[in-house]
Design a protein around this motif. Sequence first.
Motif, PDB file in Angstrom:
ATOM      1  N   UNK A  31      97.787  -4.998  18.242  1.00  0.00           N
ATOM      2  CA  UNK A  31      97.852  -3.589  18.637  1.00  0.00           C
ATOM      3  C   UNK A  31      98.230  -2.742  17.429  1.00  0.00           C
ATOM      4  N   UNK A  32      97.467  -1.683  17.200  1.00  0.00           N
ATOM      5  CA  UNK A  32      97.738  -0.784  16.083  1.00  0.00           C
ATOM      6  C   UNK A  32      97.692   0.661  16.541  1.00  0.00           C
ATOM      7  N   UNK A  33      98.505   1.513  15.945  1.00  0.00           N
ATOM      8  CA  UNK A  33      98.297   2.942  16.151  1.00  0.00           C
ATOM      9  C   UNK A  33      97.083   3.381  15.319  1.00  0.00           C
ATOM     10  N   UNK A  73     101.968 -11.553  19.972  1.00  0.00           N
ATOM     11  CA  UNK A  73     101.632 -10.128  19.956  1.00  0.00           C
ATOM     12  C   UNK A  73     101.942  -9.604  18.560  1.00  0.00           C
ATOM     13  N   UNK A  74     100.946  -9.026  17.904  1.00  0.00           N
ATOM     14  CA  UNK A  74     101.144  -8.404  16.597  1.00  0.00           C
ATOM     15  C   UNK A  74     101.111  -6.898  16.817  1.00  0.00           C
ATOM     16  N   UNK A  75     102.251  -6.244  16.586  1.00  0.00           N
ATOM     17  CA  UNK A  75     102.377  -4.805  16.818  1.00  0.00           C
ATOM     18  C   UNK A  75     102.616  -4.076  15.508  1.00  0.00           C
ATOM     19  N   UNK A  76     101.765  -3.081  15.248  1.00  0.00           N
ATOM     20  CA  UNK A  76     101.899  -2.296  14.021  1.00  0.00           C
ATOM     21  C   UNK A  76     102.536  -0.935  14.279  1.00  0.00           C
ATOM     22  N   UNK A  77     103.221  -0.791  15.401  1.00  0.00           N
ATOM     23  CA  UNK A  77     103.899   0.470  15.690  1.00  0.00           C
ATOM     24  C   UNK A  77     105.005   0.747  14.692  1.00  0.00           C
ATOM     25  N   UNK A  86     105.279  -5.631  12.723  1.00  0.00           N
ATOM     26  CA  UNK A  86     104.898  -5.453  11.324  1.00  0.00           C
ATOM     27  C   UNK A  86     105.791  -4.456  10.591  1.00  0.00           C
ATOM     28  N   UNK A  87     106.357  -3.518  11.316  1.00  0.00           N
ATOM     29  CA  UNK A  87     107.271  -2.544  10.712  1.00  0.00           C
ATOM     30  C   UNK A  87     108.395  -3.251   9.952  1.00  0.00           C
ATOM     31  N   UNK A  88     108.889  -4.353  10.518  1.00  0.00           N
ATOM     32  CA  UNK A  88     109.982  -5.101   9.906  1.00  0.00           C
ATOM     33  C   UNK A  88     109.533  -5.934   8.705  1.00  0.00           C
ATOM     34  N   UNK A  89     108.227  -6.092   8.528  1.00  0.00           N
ATOM     35  CA  UNK A  89     107.693  -6.933   7.459  1.00  0.00           C
ATOM     36  C   UNK A  89     107.037  -6.139   6.334  1.00  0.00           C
ATOM     37  N   UNK A  90     107.101  -4.811   6.405  1.00  0.00           N
ATOM     38  CA  UNK A  90     106.354  -3.965   5.466  1.00  0.00           C
ATOM     39  C   UNK A  90     106.689  -4.272   4.003  1.00  0.00           C
ATOM     40  N   UNK A 126     102.842   1.752  20.801  1.00  0.00           N
ATOM     41  CA  UNK A 126     102.038   0.604  20.380  1.00  0.00           C
ATOM     42  C   UNK A 126     102.699  -0.691  20.854  1.00  0.00           C
ATOM     43  N   UNK A 127     104.000  -0.810  20.642  1.00  0.00           N
ATOM     44  CA  UNK A 127     104.730  -1.992  21.119  1.00  0.00           C
ATOM     45  C   UNK A 127     104.712  -2.054  22.639  1.00  0.00           C
ATOM     46  N   UNK A 128     104.842  -0.907  23.301  1.00  0.00           N
ATOM     47  CA  UNK A 128     104.812  -0.874  24.765  1.00  0.00           C
ATOM     48  C   UNK A 128     103.475  -1.405  25.278  1.00  0.00           C
ATOM     49  N   UNK A 129     102.378  -0.995  24.658  1.00  0.00           N
ATOM     50  CA  UNK A 129     101.067  -1.485  25.080  1.00  0.00           C
ATOM     51  C   UNK A 129     100.968  -2.992  24.844  1.00  0.00           C
ATOM     52  N   UNK A 130     101.456  -3.467  23.707  1.00  0.00           N
ATOM     53  CA  UNK A 130     101.455  -4.903  23.437  1.00  0.00           C
ATOM     54  C   UNK A 130     102.255  -5.676  24.474  1.00  0.00           C
ATOM     55  N   UNK A 131     103.415  -5.155  24.852  1.00  0.00           N
ATOM     56  CA  UNK A 131     104.250  -5.818  25.858  1.00  0.00           C
ATOM     57  C   UNK A 131     103.561  -5.862  27.213  1.00  0.00           C
TER      58      UNK A 131
END
Length: 197
Positions: free
Chosen positions: A76-78, A5-9, A40-44, A16-21
């Motif tokens: 998943x992206x916002x 799951x790739x989450x851009x929340x 992705x937030x942690x990898x910015x 966004x993460x909730x939808x991915x989960x």
Amino acid sequence: MKLVVVSAGLSVPSSTRLLGDRLAAAVGRQTPADVQVVELRDLAVEIAHHFTNGFPGRNLSAALDAVTGADGLVVVTPVFSASYSGLFKSFFDVLDKDALAGTPVLIAATGGTARHSLVLEHALRPLFAYLRAVVVPTGVYAASEDWGAEGLDGRIERAAEELAALMTGLGARAAAKRAEPGLVPFEQQLAALRPAG
């Protein structure tokens, strides 16, 4: 099977993460899958550094390896400015352009209003078509009013069923891709999806 799951929340907690989960859990009800989440937030910062120096940091490298080694992806992206977020696009920009060829992908997005639901068709689907991924027919968009409302669960289940079917049908192809780099002819991919007999 490995599902990533790739989450851009950006917020915590993140819809966004909730939808991915929720999508990952629905896929898991269809087929056994080991789930890994890439936030992705942690990898910015590492993504930005990759653009300036050409080398991925340790965490970004691990995330790229997870994505390229997946049997299926949930992305998943916002929605920002009527499209995917810049962080989301930047992550897929640093990925090798052939890395997702033939990989099943479920596209999803979250937004404040239903008016942005076409982001799935005018932004995400073309991006993953360019990357030559196999995008499931049903994308899932969740506006603020969709949470807890009728309809979202059905879309999640339908999309998850489609992704699970592709992951199972293309599983042999994915294993061959990891074992021996190269492209699988389109005819072979279609044959793998056809029922036997």
